[in-house]
Each structure stands twice: as C-alpha cells, then as structure tokens.
Design an enzyme around this catalytic site. Structure first.
Site, short mmCIF file in Angstrom:
data_model
loop_
_atom_site.label_atom_id
_atom_site.label_comp_id
_atom_site.label_asym_id
_atom_site.label_seq_id
_atom_site.Cartn_x
_atom_site.Cartn_y
_atom_site.Cartn_z
N ILE A 15 53.52 46.94 24.09
CA ILE A 15 52.75 48.09 23.59
C ILE A 15 52.57 47.99 22.07
CG2 ILE A 15 52.64 50.62 23.54
CD1 ILE A 15 54.51 50.58 26.03
N ASN A 35 62.43 41.54 16.05
CA ASN A 35 63.44 40.47 16.03
C ASN A 35 63.20 39.45 17.14
OD1 ASN A 35 64.23 41.86 18.27
ND2 ASN A 35 66.40 42.06 17.69
N LYS A 87 64.24 47.73 27.56
CA LYS A 87 63.51 48.60 28.49
C LYS A 87 63.71 48.32 29.97
CE LYS A 87 59.35 45.78 28.23
NZ LYS A 87 57.92 45.68 27.99
N SER A 127 59.31 58.08 27.31
CA SER A 127 58.90 57.62 28.64
C SER A 127 58.85 58.76 29.63
CB SER A 127 59.91 56.59 29.11
OG SER A 127 59.78 56.34 30.49
N TYR A 152 69.10 53.41 30.36
CA TYR A 152 67.81 53.26 29.66
C TYR A 152 67.15 54.63 29.50
CZ TYR A 152 62.78 52.86 29.37
OH TYR A 152 61.47 53.07 29.02
N LYS A 156 66.29 57.31 26.08
CA LYS A 156 65.03 57.98 25.72
C LYS A 156 65.27 59.48 25.52
CE LYS A 156 62.39 54.36 25.73
NZ LYS A 156 62.00 53.79 24.42
N TYR A 180 55.21 57.87 27.65
CA TYR A 180 54.31 56.94 28.35
C TYR A 180 54.56 57.02 29.84
CZ TYR A 180 54.83 54.49 23.80
OH TYR A 180 54.91 54.15 22.48
N ASN A 182 52.95 54.73 33.20
CA ASN A 182 53.17 53.31 33.53
C ASN A 182 52.13 52.43 32.85
OD1 ASN A 182 54.55 54.90 35.67
ND2 ASN A 182 55.07 52.87 36.43
N ASN A 201 60.46 43.28 36.39
CA ASN A 201 60.95 44.50 37.07
C ASN A 201 59.79 45.36 37.51
OD1 ASN A 201 63.86 44.25 36.39
ND2 ASN A 201 63.04 44.30 34.31
N GLY A 300 66.77 54.66 43.00
CA GLY A 300 66.41 55.24 41.71
C GLY A 300 64.93 55.54 41.57
N1 UFG Z 1 57.31 48.36 42.95
C1 UFG Z 1 57.22 47.59 44.11
N2 UFG Z 1 57.52 46.27 44.03
C2 UFG Z 1 57.89 45.66 42.88
C3 UFG Z 1 57.98 46.46 41.69
C4 UFG Z 1 57.67 47.80 41.78
O1 UFG Z 1 56.90 48.10 45.19
O2 UFG Z 1 58.16 44.46 42.87
C5 UFG Z 1 56.94 49.79 43.03
C6 UFG Z 1 58.08 50.69 42.64
O3 UFG Z 1 58.87 50.98 43.76
C7 UFG Z 1 57.32 51.90 42.12
C8 UFG Z 1 56.05 51.31 41.52
O4 UFG Z 1 55.92 50.02 42.10
O5 UFG Z 1 56.96 52.71 43.17
C9 UFG Z 1 56.10 51.18 40.02
O6 UFG Z 1 57.28 50.49 39.67
P1 UFG Z 1 57.53 49.96 38.19
O7 UFG Z 1 58.86 49.28 38.17
O8 UFG Z 1 56.35 49.19 37.71
O9 UFG Z 1 57.52 51.29 37.36
P2 UFG Z 1 58.50 52.52 37.43
O10 UFG Z 1 57.62 53.71 37.67
O11 UFG Z 1 59.64 52.34 38.33
O12 UFG Z 1 59.11 52.41 35.98
C10 UFG Z 1 58.36 52.85 34.91
C11 UFG Z 1 58.79 52.15 33.60
C12 UFG Z 1 60.17 52.53 33.20
C13 UFG Z 1 60.38 53.99 33.31
C14 UFG Z 1 59.95 54.49 34.67
C15 UFG Z 1 60.08 55.95 34.89
O13 UFG Z 1 58.74 50.75 33.73
O14 UFG Z 1 60.36 52.14 31.87
O15 UFG Z 1 58.59 54.17 34.84
O16 UFG Z 1 59.11 56.64 34.22
F1 UFG Z 1 61.67 54.30 33.14
#
Ligand code: UFG
Length: 342
Positions: A15, A35, A87, A127, A152, A156, A180, A182, A201, A300
C-alpha cells in the site's frame, strides 16, 4: 510548485508504494523510509519509473529511534503516513511478541518523534479487522469494535487507542486512522504490486500464484456460511483507489480542515463480494481456469464484513472508482510481469 512534504514509513510496501505514487502525482513531495523487512528495493525503482523521477528514500527501521530521529532532523515535513508494520494474521498468533514489539514500538517511536519535533499530522494504517464479527452490516465508523482475535488485530486496536489518546493530550497533534477493508490489485503499469514472501495468506495473491502455476490449487475456506453462495463476503478495495484515499486524508490534514483532532474513516467500496464470485470474475476477465477445492472453514474468519463508506465519501470527498474487473486484470498483469509470463 510542490505542496508540502510527507514522510512515508513502509513506503516500499504494497500500500505504501501505491500511496507514494498517488501523493507525488497529486503534487506532494515525499520522504520514504523502509527497512525492506517485507519489501524490496525494486518497489522504489518501480515507483520512480512510474513517476519518471527519483524520490527521496532512506533505509531506516522505524523501531530504531535514533535512526528515526535522524530522519526528523534531516527532513522538514508536517505530515507522516505510518504504514510500516507486520501484517500476517497467522504468524502473529505464533509469534505475538514479534508483532507487539514491531508494530507498537515503531508506531510509538513515530508519535514520539512527531511530538519532539513539533510535526502535527499523522495518518495511521488501520484495518477492518478491528470490527471483528460485527453485529450489523455494513459497518460504519461507529460500529463497536470487537475484541481482537489475533495479536496482529490487537496491534491495530491498540495503536488506534494510542493515537486517540495522544491527539487528545498533545495540543499540536492531529491524527487520522484509515480502516482498510481488503486491498487488492496493482498499479495499471504493472510496475508495482503485492509481493508476498512465501505462501500467501490472502486470497488474491494465492489466486494469481495459482494462475501462474506456482501453487497447484486454491483452497476455498468454507462454503457453509450464512451468505448467498455459502462463501465469505468481503469488501475488496483496489489498491490505487485506496492510495487515493490517503491523498484525500492528507489534503484534509494539511488544509487544517479536520472537525476533530482524531478522525476515523472506513476505506472500502461498500459492496460485498463472495470468495466464489471473486474467483469466477478473475477467471472470466483473464480468460483462464483456476483449479480450486472447497475445504473447511479457516479458523478466525468472519462470515461477512463490508464497509459503509458514506462518511469517507462525504467528508474526504473520496470514493472507490475502479471496477472490480479492472482490478482483477491488473492483479494478473502484475503477477505475469514478475514471473515473466507472456
Ligand atoms: N480465502 C480462501 N482461500 C485462501 C485465502 C483466503 O478461501 O487461500 C478466503 C478467506 O477465507 C476469506 C477471504 O478469502 O473469506 C479473504 O481472505 P483474506 O485472507 O484475503 O482476507 P481476510 O479478510 O481474512 O483478511 C483481511 C486482511 C487482514 C485483516 C482482515 C480482517 O488481510 O489484514 O482482513 O479485516 F486483518
């Protein structure tokens, strides 16, 4: 004639790099520090290529207070955008201390230096994770935060609270927290984008790496949620739109237009999109097939979260504009460029 200078911590990150471009394009000068703990010098080169000029960059760890003090001594600026942080939600569960140490010490160092050097305005990267599994959707800035479910997320929440308290206590300090949703996508030039280390992730980097053949198949975490197609709903915000929200927030701060000393804005599109919808649209716009399997829920994950963006739309005069299809094309263009795929 440039507007004023903005210090950007973590400006080589995903970002941060897009925001650096947007700020310079809007007429600001920047001092970028990073860094490279989770980013590469190539991001700065990409930023410079897009802008067609050099930017001021120093390799600095914001946890190193003396090094940070040097930055404040060497450069004049009134506004700081603090991106620098770890993150990865899962990693934060395994190594909480690493997260509290890095994310909070760096943030407090920044605020302390701002106080010491009388620099008034700070914009903090928060977030949507602070809303947790919200009782009402979409979430507004007044929707109560839920107890954090990861270290994490807790960093925040704690940083937001530190900022609120410091803005209250220190007469000259003004703060904005941007929550933010996603962030996805990449700059249309494909010169900067998301660069996760190891196994991603987040959903979209996993999708683009699967499309590139780096990952064999994608797991969809759960299709038994109480949502239209059973998969989770999120608010996917284009990173270029997100970058522009920072410009709008900096404009507001530098113009002295803030209503409160500490303000919070949701930064999302306001539209929920399911995991399956995202995959289907990615396949359609990029004309490819993604191998995926439905697996169990990821611990989670909240079933659904999306933003009510009316406050940011009205007060910041900012709105997400880029169509999701363009965002998904840009994400794939970036992945192809870094993997040398034609
Ligand atoms: N998902 C999958 N397969 C994957 C990865 C993700 O099905 O391989 C799904 C997750 O279950 C979720 C959606 O895709 O339903 C989005 O997942 P992300 O990991 O991309 O995003 P999150 O909403 O879990 O996480 C984001 C940010 C975090 C923040 C979180 C909560 O990456 O920094 O939102 O707001 F903490």
């Amino acid at each position: 004639m440039s507007k004023e200078t903005v210090l950007i911590s973590g400006g080589a990150g995903y970002i941060g790099s897009h925001t650096t471009v947007a700020l310079v394009e809007a007429g600001y000068d920047v001092v970028v520090i990073d860094n490279f703990s989770n980013s590469e010098a190539g991001a700065i080169e990409g930023v410079e290529k897009i802008l067609g000029r050099k930017i001021t960059f120093e390799k600095i760890d914001t946890c190193d207070k003396d090094a940070l003090r040097g930055v404040f001594e060497r450069h004049q600026f009134n506004t700081v955008i603090h991106f620098a942080a770890y993150k990865a939600v899962g990693e934060s569960m395994a190594e909480p201390l690493k997260y509290y140490q890095n994310n909070l010490v760096s943030f407090m160092n920044i605020v302390e230096m701002m106080k010491e050097f009388n620099r008034p305005s700070i914009l903090f990267s928060s977030s949507a994770t602070v809303y947790g599994d919200a009782e009402t959707l979409p979430v507004t800035e007044q929707t109560p935060r839920q107890p954090a479910t990861s270290p994490y997320g807790n960093t925040k929440q704690i940083a937001e609270d530190i900022l609120r308290d410091c803005c209250r206590a220190y007469e000259r300090l003004y703060g904005i927290a941007l929550r933010y949703f996603n962030p996805i996508g990449a700059h249309p030039s494909a010169l900067i984008g998301e660069l996760p280390r190891g196994v991603p992730n987040n959903l979209l980097p996993f999708v683009t790496q699967t499309a590139a053949g780096i990952r064999e198949r994608l797991s969809v975490f759960g299709n038994d949620y109480d949502t239209p197609d059973g998969t989770c709903l999120r608010d996917y915000i284009d990173v270029v739109d997100l970058a522009k929200a920072h410009v709008a927030a900096v404009d507001r701060m530098t113009a002295g237009k803030m209503d409160e000393k500490y303000e919070i804005f949701n930064v999302g599109t306001g539209s929920p999109v399911s995991v399956l919808e995202l995959l289907t649209r990615f396949e359609a716009v990029n004309d490819l097939k993604l191998p995926y399997t439905i697996v169990g829920r990821r611990p989670g994950d909240v079933p659904a979260v999306w933003a009510d963006t009316s406050y940011a739309n009205k007060v910041l005069g900012w709105k997400a504009e880029r169509p999701l299809d363009d965002t998904l094309r840009a994400a794939w263009a970036w992945e192809k460029r870094i993997r040398n795929i034609k």
